[in-house]
Design an enzyme around this catalytic site. Sequence first.
Site, PDB file in Angstrom:
ATOM      1  N   ASP A 162       0.773  -1.295   0.095  1.00 24.60           N
ATOM      2  CA  ASP A 162      -0.071  -0.074   0.057  1.00 24.60           C
ATOM      3  C   ASP A 162       0.903   1.003  -0.095  1.00 24.60           C
ATOM      4  O   ASP A 162       0.705   2.179  -0.749  1.00 24.60           O
ATOM      5  CB  ASP A 162      -0.837  -0.127   1.045  1.00 24.60           C
ATOM      6  CG  ASP A 162      -2.250  -0.801   0.951  1.00 24.60           C
ATOM      7  OD1 ASP A 162      -2.376  -1.154   0.040  1.00 24.60           O
ATOM      8  OD2 ASP A 162      -3.025  -1.043   2.131  1.00 24.60           O
ATOM      9  N   GLU A 271      -9.941  -0.435   3.417  1.00 25.35           N
ATOM     10  CA  GLU A 271      -9.579   0.554   2.753  1.00 25.35           C
ATOM     11  C   GLU A 271      -8.029   0.339   2.109  1.00 25.35           C
ATOM     12  O   GLU A 271      -7.306  -0.505   2.577  1.00 25.35           O
ATOM     13  CB  GLU A 271      -9.293   1.910   3.748  1.00 25.35           C
ATOM     14  CG  GLU A 271     -10.608   2.271   3.970  1.00 25.35           C
ATOM     15  CD  GLU A 271     -11.383   3.270   3.035  1.00 25.35           C
ATOM     16  OE1 GLU A 271     -10.912   3.234   1.941  1.00 25.35           O
ATOM     17  OE2 GLU A 271     -12.852   3.338   3.240  1.00 25.35           O
ATOM     18  N   CYS A 272      -8.003   0.873   1.003  1.00 32.01           N
ATOM     19  CA  CYS A 272      -6.712   0.591   0.210  1.00 32.01           C
ATOM     20  C   CYS A 272      -5.437   1.319   0.618  1.00 32.01           C
ATOM     21  O   CYS A 272      -4.485   1.002   0.086  1.00 32.01           O
ATOM     22  CB  CYS A 272      -6.811   0.853  -1.347  1.00 32.01           C
ATOM     23  SG  CYS A 272      -6.899   2.744  -1.591  1.00 32.01           S
ATOM     24  N   GLY A 273      -5.437   2.260   1.657  1.00 29.80           N
ATOM     25  CA  GLY A 273      -4.429   3.005   2.101  1.00 29.80           C
ATOM     26  C   GLY A 273      -4.596   4.411   1.938  1.00 29.80           C
ATOM     27  O   GLY A 273      -4.038   5.258   2.869  1.00 29.80           O
TER      28      GLY A 273
END
Length: 299
Positions: A162, A271-273
């Site tokens: 990430d 969440e992706c980061g």
Amino acid sequence: MADDHQMETSSQGSSPSDTGSVDSGFVSGNSSTNNLPSISLTQAHLKHLNKQLESLHPMDILRFCKIFFPNLYQTTAFGLTGLVTVDMLSKIDAESSNPQGVDLIFLDTLYHFQETYDLIEKVKARYGVHIHVFKPADVDNVAQFEELYGEKLYDTSSELYDWFAKVEPQQRAYHELKVGAVLTGRRRSQGGQRGEISVIELDDERGIIKINPLVNWSFSQVKEYVTEHNVPYNDLLDRGYKSVGDWHSTVPVGEGEDERAGRWKGQDKTECGIHNKQSRYAQWLENAARQQGQQVPAA
């Protein structure tokens, strides 16, 4: 797999840093991100703006934001909500004799589906928008990324992945473009950490304002808009995908599942980061560096 898509790219790296929070609610020149435009909002002002904007149609929210916020960009992975925002902005521009377009920021992790890259070309052809593409630092394709960081980093160390594929490129984008505020595609109906978000949020670590113009819309409303206005969308939507990210961490959504249930399925992650606290990654990198006996990046 997508080395031939033509968009403006930037690949200069930057060191991760842990910025302190601004408890007063101000974004000011005292922030460690003082190279960014200064947009000062007290918490009281932010609360007032959110109260006024909460009941407005997304088009009216966008009209307001285009006037109110300097250095406004849209950050998008070309999901349905982001595409609706692009279409609405194009309609707002058509209302003006002197249109001021909003540029897009796309974080190319190098692991997007080919359908996503194909969609980007359709969006460019349809709307003529300017897209700033930021890839992981010092690499241009998957082979170079894996040579530098190892194969399947997304499996062996998702936090590190990430950082290199998303968080650092985003940090670099905000710095190089001097971003003051960004439009996002987040909605409360997506669930997870997004269930309580406001129309306007202060990201005090990065020194920017985040705006969620379609925060109140459901997936059905977004899809209805796409159909009614013939907005180009990702072909994967017709194959059961409702939220599309990297191919290695996205699967179709099952009957009755939440919209983002196909992202990181089976993992304790929502969440992706890029919407997590930046300090989370600075701390993680600091610990990793200590374990490996490396020099800790300066804050």
